[in-house]
Design an enzyme around this catalytic site. Structure first.
Site, short mmCIF file in Angstrom:
data_model
loop_
_atom_site.label_atom_id
_atom_site.label_comp_id
_atom_site.label_asym_id
_atom_site.label_seq_id
_atom_site.Cartn_x
_atom_site.Cartn_y
_atom_site.Cartn_z
N GLU A 1 45.29 15.07 -6.16
CA GLU A 1 43.91 14.95 -5.72
C GLU A 1 43.71 13.52 -5.22
OE1 GLU A 1 41.25 16.28 -8.82
OE2 GLU A 1 42.35 18.16 -8.99
N ALA B 1 49.86 1.25 -18.26
CA ALA B 1 49.15 1.53 -19.50
C ALA B 1 47.66 1.62 -19.16
CB ALA B 1 49.40 0.41 -20.49
N CYS C 1 45.66 18.70 -14.39
CA CYS C 1 47.07 19.11 -14.43
C CYS C 1 47.86 18.55 -15.61
CB CYS C 1 47.75 18.73 -13.11
SG CYS C 1 47.12 19.69 -11.73
N LYS D 1 40.65 9.79 -12.16
CA LYS D 1 41.39 8.78 -11.39
C LYS D 1 40.58 8.50 -10.12
CE LYS D 1 44.31 11.79 -8.63
NZ LYS D 1 45.63 12.09 -8.15
N ARG E 1 37.81 16.71 -15.05
CA ARG E 1 38.42 17.55 -16.08
C ARG E 1 39.31 16.69 -16.98
NH1 ARG E 1 40.33 22.63 -12.31
NH2 ARG E 1 40.37 21.05 -10.68
N1 LIG Z 1 44.10 20.36 -8.73
C1 LIG Z 1 45.29 19.85 -8.52
O1 LIG Z 1 45.45 18.64 -8.27
C2 LIG Z 1 46.52 20.71 -8.59
C3 LIG Z 1 47.74 20.22 -8.11
C4 LIG Z 1 48.87 21.03 -8.17
C5 LIG Z 1 48.78 22.29 -8.74
N2 LIG Z 1 47.58 22.73 -9.23
C6 LIG Z 1 47.52 24.10 -9.80
O2 LIG Z 1 46.96 24.97 -8.81
C7 LIG Z 1 46.15 25.97 -9.44
C8 LIG Z 1 44.75 25.91 -8.88
O3 LIG Z 1 44.20 24.64 -9.22
P1 LIG Z 1 42.80 24.17 -8.64
O4 LIG Z 1 42.56 22.80 -9.17
O5 LIG Z 1 42.77 24.43 -7.20
O6 LIG Z 1 41.85 25.23 -9.39
P2 LIG Z 1 40.30 25.46 -9.28
O7 LIG Z 1 39.88 25.96 -10.60
O8 LIG Z 1 39.65 24.26 -8.65
O9 LIG Z 1 40.15 26.65 -8.21
C9 LIG Z 1 40.52 27.96 -8.45
C10 LIG Z 1 39.57 28.85 -7.64
O10 LIG Z 1 40.04 30.20 -7.68
C11 LIG Z 1 38.92 31.06 -7.70
N3 LIG Z 1 39.36 32.39 -8.15
C12 LIG Z 1 39.91 32.75 -9.33
N4 LIG Z 1 40.23 34.06 -9.33
C13 LIG Z 1 39.90 34.56 -8.11
C14 LIG Z 1 39.99 35.84 -7.51
N5 LIG Z 1 40.52 36.88 -8.15
N6 LIG Z 1 39.52 35.99 -6.26
C15 LIG Z 1 39.00 34.94 -5.59
N7 LIG Z 1 38.89 33.69 -6.11
C16 LIG Z 1 39.34 33.51 -7.36
C17 LIG Z 1 37.96 30.36 -8.62
O11 LIG Z 1 36.63 30.81 -8.46
C18 LIG Z 1 38.16 28.89 -8.20
O12 LIG Z 1 37.24 28.51 -7.19
C19 LIG Z 1 46.24 25.70 -10.95
O13 LIG Z 1 47.25 26.48 -11.48
C20 LIG Z 1 46.63 24.22 -11.00
O14 LIG Z 1 47.33 23.90 -12.17
C21 LIG Z 1 46.46 21.98 -9.15
#
Ligand SMILES: NC(=O)c1ccc[n+]([C@@H]2O[C@H](COP(=O)([O-])OP(=O)(O)OC[C@H]3O[C@@H](n4cnc5c(N)ncnc54)[C@H](O)[C@@H]3O)[C@@H](O)[C@H]2O)c1
Length: 441
Positions: A158, A258, A266, A328, A335
């Site tokens: 992010e 640190a 994550c 950050k 979160r």
């Molecule tokens: N945020 C990061 O920096 C990051 C980086 C790498 C990997 N990830 C991974 O990627 C995944 C997503 O992370 P995020 O931060 O984007 O999550 P998030 O919670 O911001 O977004 C997930 C979205 O999916 C939607 N959703 C869930 N089920 C659905 C469905 N059946 N139909 C339609 N929409 C649906 C939710 O309403 C939500 O808006 C996680 O597993 C996370 O660990 C996140």
């Protein structure tokens, strides 16, 4: 290509916008109606540099559109990404209900050959599980399309998500199906021009790679935080130690800071999920468990320092300026942010808090709501109004060079708590302020 992305969060929206921008037709499926409404007006529901422009441009040129259900979103798709949340359950296990839900909907509505890409961070075995759910739903409907599930973990950060997505270090694909891999190579071609970044491996290896990378990074942070405590106890400065370590090419200088502890959506959950996965496999990931425990303790560290400084007077009635709420810089994501632990502890001790963050004020408002003793203020200066002391929790650029002489005039108790070692202790002390950093014995 026609691409569907389920989940318009950080990962889904960046994935969708980046693929649309190179000419694909992308449909974003998002079940949150508020998010859909905002996206249709080209408003990105969170802060990510450059993303609003990218989404706006591609939506205006009709390469990107938004629908509320998989049923509407899957028509004609050749590739469908699952980019839904996998938050932690109380046991540390990843909550897979959103992934299972998405898989079920795909199985219920798929109408032709499809590569399903599992992009959410999810434990080993998820590709197999998603494939089984889709196959079961197709069997129930009496249809039999070629559907192949591929693991493709996301490594973006992010704050620099677009750059990371388009110019990432690697593109990991977990599959043993040549046809699916060929489709994925084709889709990623625009991001794989400079040199070969695609790494094809087995689904379990791909799934584990994501947890391994995040746990390694978190390990470096917790190691430095543990070392910071030792530095304080023995009279060393962790900043000098960090520099001395980082020049060693076997170690490198990244992720050796640190601080007030790691947060975000994550690291905390992925470290816990890796430990859970190990327990499920009849093992113990002792290092990962320790990394998590050190971090939990570290998130209390700033409050401990503040409480120790005020041991004789107590904290009741004191007012603290807090700079930085996001976990950050360059994100509004709070979160698991260390600012939450600090502010909750200060409020519980009867102190008042005036908090400011350059972009996370709306997130903070939603997180705390109206809360006695807590003022969420509009700028750096307002946070200092009537404050006894200042604590910086997020290393935003704008906090890096404050006027210490002015701070010494404004802060009633003339003390600063630097949770990110942003400042030179000598310069701060010369201005007449007491200084507390992390690990600066
Ligand atoms: N945020 C990061 O920096 C990051 C980086 C790498 C990997 N990830 C991974 O990627 C995944 C997503 O992370 P995020 O931060 O984007 O999550 P998030 O919670 O911001 O977004 C997930 C979205 O999916 C939607 N959703 C869930 N089920 C659905 C469905 N059946 N139909 C339609 N929409 C649906 C939710 O309403 C939500 O808006 C996680 O597993 C996370 O660990 C996140």
């Amino acid at each position: 290509m026609r691409v569907t992305v389920i989940g318009a969060g950080y990962v889904g929206l960046v994935t969708a916008a980046c693929f649309a921008d190179v000419g694909n037709k992308v449909t974003c499926v998002e079940r949150d109606p508020g998010r859909i409404d905002a996206l249709e007006k080209a408003q990105v529901p969170f802060y990510e540099p450059g993303l609003s422009e990218l989404v706006g441009r591609n939506a205006a040129q009709e390469r990107m559109h938004f629908v509320p259900s998989v049923e509407e979103g899957l028509d004609g798709a050749q590739v469908c990404f699952i980019a839904v949340g996998t938050p932690p359950l109380p046991t540390g296990q990843a909550d897979m209900s959103q992934v299972r839900g998405a898989a079920r909907e795909i199985g219920q509505h798929v109408s032709g050959p499809l590569v399903v890409v599992q992009k959410s961070t999810a434990p080993v075995g998820t590709v197999k599980m998603v494939q089984a759910i889709i196959d079961e739903e197709m069997e129930r409907r009496g249809v039999n399309h070629w559907v192949s599930v591929v693991s493709n973990p996301e490594f973006l950060k992010e704050g620099s998500a677009i750059e990371d997505f388009t110019r990432g270090d690697r593109i990991v694909l977990g599959s043993v199906d040549d046809r699916a891999i060929a489709v994925m190579r084709d889709l990623y071609r625009p991001f794989n021009r400079n040199h070969e970044k695609i790494m094809v491996m087995s689904p379990p290896s791909s799934e584990l790679t994501k947890y391994a990378a995040n746990t390694m990074l978190a390990t470096r942070i917790s190691f430095m935080n543990e070392l910071a405590r030792l530095a304080e106890a023995v009279g060393a400065d962790i900043e000098q130690v960090r520099l001395g370590m980082g020049v060693d090419q076997r170690i490198g200088s990244h992720f050796l800071y640190a601080g007030a502890g790691y947060g975000g959506s994550c690291f905390p959950k992925d470290v816990k999920a890796l430990a859970f996965m190990a327990r499920e496999a009849g093992l113990r990931a002792e290092l990962a468990e320790a990394v998590d425990a050190v971090n939990q303790r570290q998130k209390q560290r700033m409050f401990e320092k503040i409480a120790a400084h005020y041991a004789s007077q107590g904290l009741r009635g004191k007012t603290f300026a807090i700079w930085g709420l996001a976990f950050k810089p360059n994100t509004d994501d709070m979160r698991d942010a260390p600012s939450i632990d600090l502010i909750d502890a200060l409020l519980a001790a009867g102190a008042r808090v005036r908090a400011f963050d350059p972009v996370a004020m709306e997130t903070a408002g939603k997180h705390w709501g109206p809360r006695e003793g807590l003022s969420l203020v509009a700028d750096v200066k307002s946070a200092l109004d009537g404050a006894d002391a200042l604590a910086v929790v997020t290393e935003w650029h704008t906090f890096r060079s404050p006027d210490f002489e002015q701070l010494a005039v404004v802060l009633r108790d003339r003390v600063v708590f630097d949770g990110r070692n942003l400042w030179d202790p000598a310069a701060v002390r010369t201005a007449g302020l007491a200084y507390y950093g992390i690990g600066r014995g």
